[in-house]
Design a protein around this motif. Structure first.
Motif, short mmCIF file in Angstrom:
data_model
loop_
_atom_site.label_atom_id
_atom_site.label_comp_id
_atom_site.label_asym_id
_atom_site.label_seq_id
_atom_site.Cartn_x
_atom_site.Cartn_y
_atom_site.Cartn_z
N ASN A 22 0.81 -1.23 0.00
CA ASN A 22 0.00 0.00 0.00
C ASN A 22 0.84 1.28 0.00
O ASN A 22 0.74 2.11 0.90
CB ASN A 22 -0.97 -0.02 1.19
CG ASN A 22 -1.95 -1.18 1.08
OD1 ASN A 22 -2.52 -1.39 0.01
ND2 ASN A 22 -2.12 -1.94 2.14
N ILE A 23 1.66 1.41 -1.01
CA ILE A 23 2.53 2.59 -1.15
C ILE A 23 1.72 3.74 -1.77
O ILE A 23 1.01 3.54 -2.74
CB ILE A 23 3.75 2.24 -2.03
CG1 ILE A 23 4.57 1.13 -1.35
CG2 ILE A 23 4.62 3.46 -2.30
CD1 ILE A 23 5.54 0.43 -2.27
N THR A 24 1.84 4.91 -1.19
CA THR A 24 1.11 6.08 -1.71
C THR A 24 2.10 7.21 -1.99
O THR A 24 3.32 6.99 -2.00
CB THR A 24 0.05 6.55 -0.69
OG1 THR A 24 0.74 7.00 0.48
CG2 THR A 24 -0.94 5.46 -0.34
N ASP A 25 1.56 8.43 -2.14
CA ASP A 25 2.43 9.56 -2.44
C ASP A 25 3.06 10.16 -1.18
O ASP A 25 3.71 11.20 -1.25
CB ASP A 25 1.68 10.63 -3.24
CG ASP A 25 0.51 11.21 -2.45
OD1 ASP A 25 0.11 10.59 -1.44
OD2 ASP A 25 -0.01 12.27 -2.85
N GLU A 26 2.83 9.51 -0.05
CA GLU A 26 3.52 9.94 1.18
C GLU A 26 4.73 9.04 1.42
O GLU A 26 4.63 7.82 1.24
CB GLU A 26 2.57 9.85 2.38
CG GLU A 26 1.49 10.91 2.35
CD GLU A 26 0.54 10.79 3.52
OE1 GLU A 26 0.89 10.11 4.51
OE2 GLU A 26 -0.56 11.35 3.42
N THR A 27 5.83 9.64 1.82
CA THR A 27 7.03 8.83 2.05
C THR A 27 6.72 7.77 3.11
O THR A 27 6.22 8.08 4.18
CB THR A 27 8.19 9.72 2.54
OG1 THR A 27 8.35 10.78 1.60
CG2 THR A 27 9.48 8.93 2.65
N CYS A 28 7.02 6.53 2.75
CA CYS A 28 6.69 5.42 3.65
C CYS A 28 7.98 4.74 4.12
O CYS A 28 8.85 4.41 3.32
CB CYS A 28 5.81 4.42 2.91
SG CYS A 28 5.31 3.04 3.96
N TYR A 29 8.07 4.56 5.43
CA TYR A 29 9.28 3.95 5.99
C TYR A 29 9.08 2.49 6.40
O TYR A 29 10.02 1.84 6.81
CB TYR A 29 9.77 4.75 7.21
CG TYR A 29 10.19 6.16 6.86
CD1 TYR A 29 11.47 6.40 6.40
CD2 TYR A 29 9.29 7.21 6.95
CE1 TYR A 29 11.87 7.69 6.05
CE2 TYR A 29 9.67 8.50 6.61
CZ TYR A 29 10.96 8.73 6.16
OH TYR A 29 11.35 10.00 5.82
N ASP A 30 7.83 2.04 6.35
CA ASP A 30 7.63 0.63 6.76
C ASP A 30 6.68 -0.14 5.84
O ASP A 30 6.13 -1.15 6.23
CB ASP A 30 7.17 0.54 8.21
CG ASP A 30 5.82 1.18 8.43
OD1 ASP A 30 5.30 1.74 7.45
OD2 ASP A 30 5.30 1.11 9.55
N CYS A 31 6.52 0.31 4.61
CA CYS A 31 5.64 -0.42 3.67
C CYS A 31 6.21 -1.79 3.32
O CYS A 31 5.47 -2.70 2.99
CB CYS A 31 5.44 0.40 2.39
SG CYS A 31 4.36 1.82 2.63
#
Lengths: 369, 156
Positions: free
Chosen positions: A54-63
């Protein structure tokens, strides 16, 4: 924060000079191994992308955060037992799951395992959570998401290994599942399966520089889909599902060629092909994948893997994925309804105003111990 | 004239001596190839293909007997050279490959000797008849069975 712990572990590992894979020999017969991955990733689309990530346009550190611990114990010469506990990207660190737990017996070229086992459908499916074991940051999603994230079964398998000559070996693994109730979550939908029957065979032809993998499986299953946004269930009973996969990889000196195709009896045909070249600690790669299922999509992935130490690798990766064709409604006994599932690699319906493609940027850290 | 002939003979002898020395150096270099060896006489010689399949983890038995592979410490020059010459692969690639076997439940990694020297390898192999290791051929004692000599530069 939890991801930071994992990063700290990774960093600690990098400080151990030539820390050894594989595994820590607790005793002569007891082996402890571990693997893990974590990433910093972001797409340019608000709609969540990739099943369980569930990767989106917000920086993700635990996807992509994954941690696996494994214990192997050999006893009485021919017996073995093993347990693998993992925190997969969709699990919390506080809620890991037993990915496998079995007792095995081997005699000459025959062996059997009983318990919880990995589903051996794809070329890399038995170690799909071990980021350090393959070149891309994530296994090609078009193919590896084809079985709705179901990765294990409770049952039994038999293995027959035969050397065809000095350079080629053949492995045939028939497997049979006991009844089970696996679950999967994709976007806002929860899938509840009730497995009446699952049987299949995986065949591997191994050469010095190549491997060819074929698998087929048949499942008879009841499925119930629940969705947070759609107030009805969609039960189907006694569905017969046939799946087939064929994959191969070939090493030509430093060049690695790889391709895999998946098909089932509901008109799904997904595939990818990739090329990687290993030069010293650098392995640049490019992969192209295509999905033809309820929707049609394609993706192109390119990146570089750095082998920082023999145990630690880093991927810098760019992926472009695009939905080519999809239906905005679906048919129910009550009439057409808006689609409640995502199209292509997206896990939810498109967020209003968002386009049907995405650029994904990933910095992935992997380790094995 | 006679002096010239003597000088000529001395010159020839000198060149011959140099050539002999060079050939002896070359012979020593050849002896320094890496060999795969074991303590038991049950296993006989390996073909190039079988040696590669064995250290790639594609086969786990020889003559229907379970075998234990022995590795030099990670990062050691010997380990790097061995996998480079036998399989043409770096230690990192071999580790990634081994991870596939371990984390699919299809194999165990080779045992790793603690000390980075031949004596540690010899001691381990001597104590376990079904174990198979590698070392410079010139160092391997005659009591062991040499299964395969890796041709220098085969995969370079």
């Amino acid at each position: 924060m939890k991801t930071n712990y994992l990063l700290a572990i990774l960093f600690a590992l990098t400080t151990i000079p030539s820390s050894s894979f594989a595994s820590i020999e607790v005793t002569d017969n007891l082996l402890f191994s571990a693997f893990g991955s974590t990433s910093i990733t972001q797409s340019d689309n608000k709609t969540p992308l990739f099943m369980n990530r569930n990767i989106t346009d917000e920086t993700c550190y635990d996807c992509d955060s994954t941690l696996g611990l494994q214990l192997d114990y050999n006893f009485l010469d021919n017996f073995s037992t093993s347990i693998q506990v993992i925190k997969a990207p969709e699990n919390d660190f506080s809620d890991p799951r037993i990915e496998w737990l079995y007792v095995g017996y081997s005699y000459k070229q025959f062996s059997t395992k009983i318990g919880r086992l990995r589903l051996p459908i794809f070329l890399d499916s038995e170690y799909a959570y071990v980021g350090n074991a393959y070149d891309l940051a994530r296994p090609p999603q078009e193919v590896y998401n084809s079985v709705l994230g179901v990765t294990y079964f409770d049952g039994i398998n038999f293995t027959w290994e035969q050397e065809l000559n000095d350079d080629i070996s053949l492995t045939v693994v028939p497997f049979l599942a006991f009844s089970g109730k696996p679950k999967a979550t994709i976007g806002d939908s929860n899938y509840h399966f009730e497995l009446h029957k699952l049987l299949g065979t995986a065949i591997d032809l191994n050469g010095i520089n190549y491997r060819i993998h074929f698998a087929s499986a048949y499942a008879n299953v009841d499925t119930k889909v629940e969705n947070k946004n759609v107030p009805i269930n969609f039960p189907t009973t006694n569905s017969s599902i046939y799946v087939y996969s064929l994959g191969g990889e070939y090493n030509l000196n430093d060049l690695l060629l790889k391709a895999e195709v998946f098909a089932n009896n509901t008109n799904t045909l997904n595939w990818y092909s990739q090329v990687a070249y290993n030069y010293n600690i650098f392995t640049p790669y490019i992969s192209y994948g295509k999905q033809k299922a309820q929707s049609k999509s394609h993706s192109i992935t390119t990146g570089i893997r750095f082998d920082v130490t023999p145990n630690i690798s880093i991927n810098t990766e760019y992926q472009y994925t695009k939905v080519d064709e999809y239906s905005k409604t679906f048919t129910t006994p009550m009439g057409p309804m808006p689609a409640f599932m995502g199209a292509g690699m997206f896990t939810k319906p498109f967020v209003a105003g968002e386009k049907e493609d995405a650029n994904v940027y990933t910095l992935m850290f992997n380790f094995i111990l | 004239m006679r002096r010239k002939l003597i000088r000529f003979h001395l010159g020839i002898r000198g060149i011959a001596v140099i050539l002999l020395m060079l050939s002896s150096t070359f012979a020593n270099a050849k002896q320094d190839q890496i060999a795969i060896f074991t303590a038991t006489k049950v296993f006989t010689s390996l073909s190039s293909g079988k040696a590669k399949m064995l250290f790639k983890g594609r086969i786990k038995r020889l003559n229907n007997k379970k075998i234990v592979l022995l590795d030099w410490p990670n990062g050691s020059k010997m380990k790097k050279q061995f996998y480079h010459e036998l399989l043409g692969q770096s230690e990192a690639r071999i580790n990634a490959y081994r991870a596939k076997l371990v984390f699919s439940g299809k194999g165990v990694p080779p045992k790793i000797v603690q000390q980075n020297n031949y004596l540690a390898v010899e001691k381990y192999i001597k104590g376990r008849p079904n174990s198979i290791g590698y070392a410079l051929k010139s160092m391997i004692s005659k009591e062991f069975t040499i299964l395969y000599v890796v041709p220098a530069g085969e995969n370079l």
